[in-house]
Motif scaffolding. Sequence first.
Motif, PDB file in Angstrom:
ATOM      1  N   SER A   1       0.700  -1.221  -0.080  1.00 15.27           N
ATOM      2  CA  SER A   1      -0.065  -0.096   0.040  1.00 15.27           C
ATOM      3  C   SER A   1       0.828   1.411  -0.171  1.00 15.27           C
ATOM      4  O   SER A   1       0.613   2.157  -0.765  1.00 15.27           O
ATOM      5  N   GLU A   2       1.817   1.190   0.863  1.00 12.58           N
ATOM      6  CA  GLU A   2       2.608   2.461   0.784  1.00 12.58           C
ATOM      7  C   GLU A   2       3.862   2.543  -0.357  1.00 12.58           C
ATOM      8  O   GLU A   2       3.613   3.861  -0.877  1.00 12.58           O
ATOM      9  N   ALA A   3       4.032   1.553  -0.910  1.00 14.88           N
ATOM     10  CA  ALA A   3       4.888   1.519  -2.081  1.00 14.88           C
ATOM     11  C   ALA A   3       4.002   2.261  -3.469  1.00 14.88           C
ATOM     12  O   ALA A   3       4.549   2.896  -4.233  1.00 14.88           O
ATOM     13  N   TYR A   4       2.671   2.027  -3.384  1.00 13.65           N
ATOM     14  CA  TYR A   4       1.824   2.726  -4.414  1.00 13.65           C
ATOM     15  C   TYR A   4       1.087   3.830  -3.916  1.00 13.65           C
ATOM     16  O   TYR A   4       0.176   4.360  -4.546  1.00 13.65           O
ATOM     17  N   GLU A   5       1.588   4.347  -2.764  1.00 10.54           N
ATOM     18  CA  GLU A   5       0.673   5.514  -2.232  1.00 10.54           C
ATOM     19  C   GLU A   5       0.629   6.657  -3.179  1.00 10.54           C
ATOM     20  O   GLU A   5      -0.072   7.451  -2.978  1.00 10.54           O
TER      21      GLU A   5
ATOM     22  N   GLY B   1      -3.378  10.635  -8.660  1.00  8.57           N
ATOM     23  CA  GLY B   1      -4.636  10.656  -8.370  1.00  8.57           C
ATOM     24  C   GLY B   1      -5.366  10.839  -9.509  1.00  8.57           C
ATOM     25  O   GLY B   1      -6.526  10.340  -9.954  1.00  8.57           O
ATOM     26  N   ALA B   2      -4.889  11.576 -10.481  1.00  9.54           N
ATOM     27  CA  ALA B   2      -5.298  11.703 -11.971  1.00  9.54           C
ATOM     28  C   ALA B   2      -5.462  10.450 -12.620  1.00  9.54           C
ATOM     29  O   ALA B   2      -6.572  10.207 -13.467  1.00  9.54           O
ATOM     30  N   VAL B   3      -4.438   9.576 -12.553  1.00 13.51           N
ATOM     31  CA  VAL B   3      -4.432   8.150 -13.388  1.00 13.51           C
ATOM     32  C   VAL B   3      -5.731   7.581 -12.626  1.00 13.51           C
ATOM     33  O   VAL B   3      -6.329   6.936 -13.497  1.00 13.51           O
ATOM     34  N   GLN B   4      -5.929   7.385 -11.325  1.00 10.57           N
ATOM     35  CA  GLN B   4      -6.962   6.679 -10.741  1.00 10.57           C
ATOM     36  C   GLN B   4      -8.137   7.092 -11.218  1.00 10.57           C
ATOM     37  O   GLN B   4      -9.289   6.418 -11.339  1.00 10.57           O
ATOM     38  N   GLU B   5      -8.365   8.459 -11.191  1.00  6.06           N
ATOM     39  CA  GLU B   5      -9.685   9.021 -11.736  1.00  6.06           C
ATOM     40  C   GLU B   5      -9.997   8.658 -13.282  1.00  6.06           C
ATOM     41  O   GLU B   5     -11.101   8.422 -13.477  1.00  6.06           O
ATOM     42  N   LEU B   6      -8.678   8.521 -13.966  1.00  6.02           N
ATOM     43  CA  LEU B   6      -9.036   8.169 -15.380  1.00  6.02           C
ATOM     44  C   LEU B   6      -9.574   6.742 -15.312  1.00  6.02           C
ATOM     45  O   LEU B   6     -10.446   6.347 -16.348  1.00  6.02           O
ATOM     46  N   LEU B   7      -9.055   5.779 -14.463  1.00  2.00           N
ATOM     47  CA  LEU B   7      -9.342   4.503 -14.407  1.00  2.00           C
ATOM     48  C   LEU B   7     -10.711   4.347 -14.324  1.00  2.00           C
ATOM     49  O   LEU B   7     -11.428   3.396 -14.641  1.00  2.00           O
ATOM     50  N   ASP B   8     -11.272   4.944 -13.084  1.00  4.67           N
ATOM     51  CA  ASP B   8     -12.337   4.847 -12.515  1.00  4.67           C
ATOM     52  C   ASP B   8     -13.383   5.494 -13.338  1.00  4.67           C
ATOM     53  O   ASP B   8     -14.548   5.132 -13.175  1.00  4.67           O
ATOM     54  N   ALA B   9     -13.265   6.465 -14.227  1.00  2.00           N
ATOM     55  CA  ALA B   9     -14.149   7.026 -15.307  1.00  2.00           C
ATOM     56  C   ALA B   9     -14.366   6.017 -16.320  1.00  2.00           C
ATOM     57  O   ALA B   9     -15.372   6.288 -17.131  1.00  2.00           O
TER      58      ALA B   9
END
Length: 157
Positions: free
Chosen positions: A113-117, A121-129
Motif C-alpha cells: 500500500s505504501e509503495a503505491y501510495e 490521483g489523476a490516473v486513478q480518476e481516469l481508470l475509475d471514469a
Amino acid sequence: MAEHHEGVPVGVLLLESVNRLRAAETMLQTRARARMALRASDFQALQFLAARGSVGAPARATDLADVLGVTSAAATQTVDRLVGRGLVERQPDPDDRRSRIIRLTADGERGLSEAYEDLPGAVQELLDAVPTAEAERMIALAAAVQVVVDRTATRSL
C-alpha cells in the motif's frame, strides 16, 4: 488531445496504446519495487498474493511457481525470502496437510500500500471514469489475446 489516425489499422493503434500503458505501469512498478527494496520476482509474488487475498483465494507455492514461470524450488526460495522479511507467512492448508497456504502479513499489505501510495490521483480518476461496459470489453479483449498468445506459444516450443 485528439490525434490524426486516418489509415492506421485499429490493431496497430491498440498495440501502441497497450505499449504506452505497459511503459507507464512498468515505471510505477519500478518505483514501488525500489521503495520496498525487492527484486522483481519477489515484488511480483507480493502482487500475486495480494490479488489472491483480495478475493479470498488461497495461494500455494505451486501457484506462485506458475505465475512467476519458475520451478517449485525457485518459488520456495522466493517465499523464504519474503517470509524472512516478514512480508508473507505460511499457514497450514486446511484441504491438504502436506501443503501450506501463503498469505501476505499485515506488514506485506502495508508495504504494498505504501509503495503505491503516490499513484497519481489523476490516473486513478481516469481508470475509475471508464464506463463498466467499456472496461468489460477491454478486459475481454485482453483475455482473448492472452489465450491466443498462450496457445501459439505452446505450439512453438
